[in-house]
Scaffold this active site. Structure first.
Site, PDB file in Angstrom:
ATOM      1  N   HIS A   1       0.818  -1.230   0.000  1.00 37.01           N
ATOM      2  CA  HIS A   1       0.000   0.000   0.000  1.00 37.01           C
ATOM      3  C   HIS A   1       0.851   1.280   0.000  1.00 37.01           C
ATOM      4  O   HIS A   1       0.687   2.180   0.810  1.00 37.01           O
ATOM      5  CB  HIS A   1      -1.081   0.004   1.080  1.00 37.01           C
TER       6      HIS A   1
ATOM      7  N   HIS B   1      -5.879  -9.579  13.691  1.00 34.56           N
ATOM      8  CA  HIS B   1      -5.891  -8.333  12.916  1.00 34.56           C
ATOM      9  C   HIS B   1      -6.626  -8.559  11.597  1.00 34.56           C
ATOM     10  O   HIS B   1      -6.390  -9.553  10.915  1.00 34.56           O
ATOM     11  CB  HIS B   1      -4.435  -7.909  12.668  1.00 34.56           C
TER      12      HIS B   1
ATOM     13  N   GLU C   1      -6.567  -6.634   8.811  1.00 34.63           N
ATOM     14  CA  GLU C   1      -5.991  -6.170   7.541  1.00 34.63           C
ATOM     15  C   GLU C   1      -5.656  -7.364   6.646  1.00 34.63           C
ATOM     16  O   GLU C   1      -5.258  -8.429   7.110  1.00 34.63           O
ATOM     17  CB  GLU C   1      -4.736  -5.301   7.784  1.00 34.63           C
TER      18      GLU C   1
ATOM     19  N   ASP D   1      -3.439  -8.426   4.666  1.00 35.56           N
ATOM     20  CA  ASP D   1      -2.213  -9.222   4.605  1.00 35.56           C
ATOM     21  C   ASP D   1      -2.275 -10.390   5.591  1.00 35.56           C
ATOM     22  O   ASP D   1      -1.495 -11.339   5.491  1.00 35.56           O
ATOM     23  CB  ASP D   1      -0.947  -8.372   4.822  1.00 35.56           C
TER      24      ASP D   1
ATOM     25  N   HIS E   1      -2.230  -2.221  14.511  1.00 29.21           N
ATOM     26  CA  HIS E   1      -2.152  -1.055  13.678  1.00 29.21           C
ATOM     27  C   HIS E   1      -3.504  -0.524  13.225  1.00 29.21           C
ATOM     28  O   HIS E   1      -3.606   0.575  12.682  1.00 29.21           O
ATOM     29  CB  HIS E   1      -1.253  -1.474  12.490  1.00 29.21           C
TER      30      HIS E   1
ATOM     31  N   ASP F   1       1.020  -6.946  14.143  1.00 34.14           N
ATOM     32  CA  ASP F   1       1.920  -6.069  13.382  1.00 34.14           C
ATOM     33  C   ASP F   1       3.090  -5.539  14.222  1.00 34.14           C
ATOM     34  O   ASP F   1       4.178  -5.281  13.680  1.00 34.14           O
ATOM     35  CB  ASP F   1       1.142  -4.863  12.836  1.00 34.14           C
TER      36      ASP F   1
ATOM     37  N   TYR G   1       9.683  -0.082   9.271  1.00 34.59           N
ATOM     38  CA  TYR G   1       8.325  -0.551   9.544  1.00 34.59           C
ATOM     39  C   TYR G   1       7.701   0.283  10.669  1.00 34.59           C
ATOM     40  O   TYR G   1       6.573   0.765  10.556  1.00 34.59           O
ATOM     41  CB  TYR G   1       8.383  -2.030   9.938  1.00 34.59           C
TER      42      TYR G   1
ATOM     43  N   HIS H   1       4.978 -10.203  10.771  1.00 33.40           N
ATOM     44  CA  HIS H   1       5.882  -9.988   9.636  1.00 33.40           C
ATOM     45  C   HIS H   1       7.324 -10.130  10.119  1.00 33.40           C
ATOM     46  O   HIS H   1       7.664  -9.654  11.207  1.00 33.40           O
ATOM     47  CB  HIS H   1       5.746  -8.568   9.072  1.00 33.40           C
TER      48      HIS H   1
HETATM   49 FE1  FEO Z   1      -1.822  -3.928   9.611  1.00 30.69          FE
HETATM   50 FE2  FEO Z   1       0.341  -6.442   8.605  1.00 30.69          FE
HETATM   51  O1  FEO Z   1      -1.276  -5.482   8.700  1.00 30.69           O
END
Ligand code: FEO
Length: 396
Positions: A23, A77, A79, A81, A143, A162, A192, A225
């Site tokens: 993004h 989460h 989101e 991903d 996040h 995250d 990050y 991640h």
């Molecule tokens: Fe806020 Fe890795 O997604």
């Protein structure tokens, strides 16, 4: 292959070696989408992966248990991903329950429009899987509003979503007690934090205080991640420092230029900063990606922002950068605008307005020259750069 973190807990995520844009954030080191499998009386999957990576995740799960044996899914989460493969996973696994925060239920319902067997959990909610016991911690805005973390009590293992993550593809899964990490990991960790969590510094501090108050200790932190921390004290400490906005004697000159006049000024300021013996960097806004400038800016105490005036305005790349930066709510930085102009010269004033809106410390009214700077003006810029460094960077 899956990777065992502790007995009966496995990494079963996916490695995205080739992603270069998340993004708008430039992910030159790729990324991973970490999902975790806990094998107990209730087999539990914590998070899933990005859409398209489902086969990779299912292959890893299948090395441990048939995916159909999964009883519970925990969604830390919403989101995509982490939830992109959730609908297909649920269709395949048919879990008994899907655990998420109240806002996770709202987010997942809006994303997928499915009537899944949700169970809402809040900070302090616990879940027994048999031998393992999970404790949930809501972490809104780290996040997204729905974000939460899951703590495996018996192993003092935090699945941190995250937070503490980095976009970093690697064949390695773990990192030890190394504040200076191999392979550029620390840079990716800082990038990050700066691009994803910088606006949430106060919440990060509150979270660290909250876990201290709850008496939680961590033998391992497993983010969604990047690498898993086997001795995570250093990353907790570095997050506390970044959240507090601690800077070092470091300055960035960030600029764009039309006919090199603003560039001449930028380089003169850089020379002044170097005269003052501070760490100094020069970033052309069409050469360094804005997500990298923001990474470098995390620990910088002084920003010099240069733009020519074009059509009575700032240069478009500076406008883009300032818009992005304003959203990240940087703190505790001194800043100054500069630039060349031909006949009107609005750019410096417009940058100043943005600095004011960001509540950064404006340390000069702005330095501008008409058309091409002469040697005297370049010397003034150099002296001013050195002076600002001495006055506004702590140990300069
Ligand atoms: Fe806020 Fe890795 O997604």
């Amino acid at each position: 292959m899956p990777v065992e973190l502790v007995p009966n807990v496995y990494w079963v995520g996916a490695i995205d070696w080739t992603i270069r844009d998340m993004h708008g954030y430039q992910t030159e080191a790729g990324s991973t989408y970490n999902a975790y499998l806990l094998v107990d009386d209730k087999v539990t999957l914590i998070d899933t992966v990005k859409k398209g990576f489902l086969p990779e995740m299912l292959a890893r799960i299948s090395e441990v248990v048939p995916p159909e044996r999964i009883d519970y899914i925990v969604s830390n989460h919403t989101e995509m991903d982490h939830s992109g493969a959730l609908a297909e996973t649920i269709a395949r696994v048919k879990p008994e329950k899907v655990f998420c925060s109240p806002l996770g239920k709202v987010g997942l319902s809006r994303h997928f429009k499915q009537d899944w067997p949700f169970v809402e959990v809040k900070t302090g909610s616990e879940l027994s899987l048999g031998r393992f016991n999970l404790l949930f911690l809501e972490t809104p805005m780290l996040h997204w509003p729905d974000s939460m973390m899951t703590y495996l009590k018996e192993e003092q293992l935090l699945f941190s979503s995250d937070a503490f993550g980095a976009h970093f593809a690697s064949s390695e899964r773990f990192i030890g007690d190394q504040p200076r990490c191999p392979m550029g990991y620390e840079y990716q960790l800082m990038k990050y934090y700066a691009n994803i969590l910088m606006p949430m510094g106060t919440l990060v501090t509150q979270l660290l205080d909250k876990v201290a108050k709850l008496g939680l200790t961590f033998k391992m932190i497993a983010p969604d991640h990047g690498l898993i921390y086997r001795q995570p004290d250093w990353v907790l400490e570095i997050y506390r420092k970044w959240a507090a906005g601690v800077t070092k004697p470091k300055a960035l000159v960030i600029y764009d230029s039309m006919w090199n006049s603003t560039e001449l000024l930028a380089k003169a300021f850089l020379e002044g900063l170097m005269d003052a013996k501070v760490e100094a960097q020069l970033h052309h806004l069409r050469r360094t990606h804005y997500s990298d400038i923001v990474a470098e800016l995390q620990e910088a105490g002084l920003l010099l922002l240069g733009s020519p005036t074009i059509n009575n305005n700032i240069f478009p790349s500076m406008g883009e950068f300032l818009t992005y930066l304003k959203g990240l709510k940087p703190k505790k930085k001194a800043a100054m605008a500069f630039g060349s102009y031909g006949w009107s010269g609005q750019a410096v004033g417009l940058i100043n307005k943005e600095l004011e809106a960001m509540q950064l410390q404006q340390v000069h009214e702005g330095f501008q020259v008409r058309y091409i700077p002469d040697p005297g003006e370049l010397e003034q810029a150099r002296s001013l750069g050195a002076q600002l460094a001495r006055e506004h960077l702590a140990a300069a």
